[in-house]
Scaffold this active site. Structure first.
Site, PDB file in Angstrom:
ATOM      1  N   HIS A   1       0.859  -1.194   0.000  1.00 11.11           N
ATOM      2  CA  HIS A   1       0.000   0.000   0.000  1.00 11.11           C
ATOM      3  C   HIS A   1       0.887   1.234   0.000  1.00 11.11           C
ATOM      4  CE1 HIS A   1       0.810  -0.513   4.280  1.00 11.11           C
ATOM      5  NE2 HIS A   1       0.236   0.646   4.570  1.00 11.11           N
TER       6      HIS A   1
ATOM      7  N   HIS B   1       1.427   3.916   1.981  1.00 12.13           N
ATOM      8  CA  HIS B   1       1.914   4.706   3.119  1.00 12.13           C
ATOM      9  C   HIS B   1       3.439   4.845   3.086  1.00 12.13           C
ATOM     10  CE1 HIS B   1      -1.972   4.051   5.672  1.00 12.13           C
ATOM     11  NE2 HIS B   1      -2.051   5.105   4.885  1.00 12.13           N
TER      12      HIS B   1
ATOM     13  N   ASP C   1       5.806   4.829   5.196  1.00 11.28           N
ATOM     14  CA  ASP C   1       6.681   3.893   5.916  1.00 11.28           C
ATOM     15  C   ASP C   1       6.781   2.542   5.201  1.00 11.28           C
ATOM     16  OD1 ASP C   1       3.939   3.614   6.712  1.00 11.28           O
ATOM     17  OD2 ASP C   1       4.551   2.411   8.435  1.00 11.28           O
ATOM     18  N   HIS C   2       6.097   2.391   4.070  1.00  6.61           N
ATOM     19  CA  HIS C   2       6.199   1.168   3.260  1.00  6.61           C
ATOM     20  C   HIS C   2       6.838   1.424   1.891  1.00  6.61           C
ATOM     21  CE1 HIS C   2       3.721  -1.374   5.966  1.00  6.61           C
ATOM     22  NE2 HIS C   2       3.404  -0.172   6.391  1.00  6.61           N
TER      23      HIS C   2
ATOM     24  N   HIS D   1      -7.522  -1.066   5.593  1.00  7.36           N
ATOM     25  CA  HIS D   1      -6.532  -0.103   6.109  1.00  7.36           C
ATOM     26  C   HIS D   1      -6.405   1.060   5.118  1.00  7.36           C
ATOM     27  CE1 HIS D   1      -2.900   1.360   8.069  1.00  7.36           C
ATOM     28  NE2 HIS D   1      -2.201   1.186   6.969  1.00  7.36           N
TER      29      HIS D   1
ATOM     30  N   ASP E   1      -0.180  -3.722   6.129  1.00 11.57           N
ATOM     31  CA  ASP E   1      -0.804  -3.265   7.381  1.00 11.57           C
ATOM     32  C   ASP E   1      -2.274  -3.689   7.461  1.00 11.57           C
ATOM     33  OD1 ASP E   1       1.574  -2.071   7.917  1.00 11.57           O
ATOM     34  OD2 ASP E   1       0.862  -0.005   7.743  1.00 11.57           O
TER      35      ASP E   1
ATOM     36  N   HIS F   1       4.573  -4.715  10.316  1.00 15.45           N
ATOM     37  CA  HIS F   1       5.121  -4.108  11.543  1.00 15.45           C
ATOM     38  C   HIS F   1       5.310  -5.149  12.633  1.00 15.45           C
ATOM     39  CE1 HIS F   1       4.585   0.287  10.722  1.00 15.45           C
ATOM     40  NE2 HIS F   1       3.607  -0.135   9.919  1.00 15.45           N
TER      41      HIS F   1
HETATM   42 ZN    ZN Z   1      -0.099   1.666   6.493  1.00 15.58          ZN
END
Ligand code: ZN
Length: 256
Positions: A54, A56, A58-59, A113, A130, A169
């Protein structure tokens, strides 16, 4: 398939995937470039593709730099994430096949998410980003409880029980504290709490889990548990559908 966990940022996991004998790797969710580049260099590998679960940061935060260092890099993501995943070259729909660097995956669209969330299932594993965590699920930033219910309990649930679940995570210990709170008599949860505490004390990751473990311990895959229903009954309206139960469990977790 060889899977190497590449810790990124505070508690993110990227994954370096390799077909045995190959020198060209695939990376899932490189939230930052440096750990990914170090993992590749240490093994003498070049990067052929990125699988993004996805959009985001942090990915996908490492993709731009990885693309600069890896000419011709293929970057996979959901079609609806066009413009949200940097350097994206492949625009996937549910059910698509991904054949890359000797590895094969099927794309599962799992909104909840985010609306463009996908899982990559294949080689005995599933990469869930996530959406499905060990012992939990992601917050509903864009999707509805009904979408998350279907993603976890219909789409991902249909994979074989022994499928290894690699999530985005290291949240397992905190997730299981909540799981034990809403289902205190679930022996599978208490057993896993002890196992996870041991792993974390050694600084070891708690991934992968298996789909069977998630079905036994993850409250978001156990919306038919009488004990969970009892725990969240006060927050439920007349709607006692599985999606409404998941929504109430998610709301309780947000406040826990
Ligand atoms: Zn995420």
């Amino acid at each position: 398939m060889q899977v190497t966990i590449v810790p990124c940022l505070k508690d993110n996991y990227a994954y370096l995937l390799l077909s045995p004998g190959s020198k060209r790797a695939v990376m899932v969710d490189p939230g930052e470039a440096e750990p990914a580049l170090r993992a590749l260099a240490a093994r003498g590998l070049t990067l052929g593709a990125v699988l993004a679960t996805h959009h985001h940061p942090d990915h996908v935060g490492g993709i731009r730099k990885l693309a600069q260092r890896s000419p011709g890099l293929r970057v996979f993501g959901h079609a609806s994430d066009r413009g949200r995943i940097p350097e994206q070259t492949e625009f996937l729909e549910h059910g698509a096949s991904v054949a890359v660097e000797g590895l094969s995956f099927r794309v599962l669209h799992i909104p909840g998410h985010t609306l463009g969330a996908v899982a990559y299932a294949g080689e005995g594993a599933v990469f869930t980003g996530d959406t499905l965590f060990a012992g939990g699920c992601g917050r509903l930033f864009e999707g509805t409880p009904a979408q998350m219910y279907e993603s976890l309990n219909v789409t991902l649930s249909a994979l074989p029980d022994e499928t290894l679940v690699y999530c985005g995570h290291e949240y397992t210990a905190a997730n299981l504290r909540f799981a034990a709170h809403v289902e205190p008599h679930n022996a599978a949860i208490s057993a896993k709490v002890a196992r996870v505490a041991q792993l974390r004390a050694q600084g070891a990751p708690t991934v992968p889990s298996t789909l069977a473990e998630e079905k036994a311990t993850n409250p978001f895959m156990r919306c038919d548990s009488p004990e969970i229903l009892q725990s969240i009954a006060g927050a439920l309206s007349a709607d006692r559908s599985p999606a409404a139960i998941l929504g109430a469990v998610r709301a309780a977790k947000d406040k826990y």
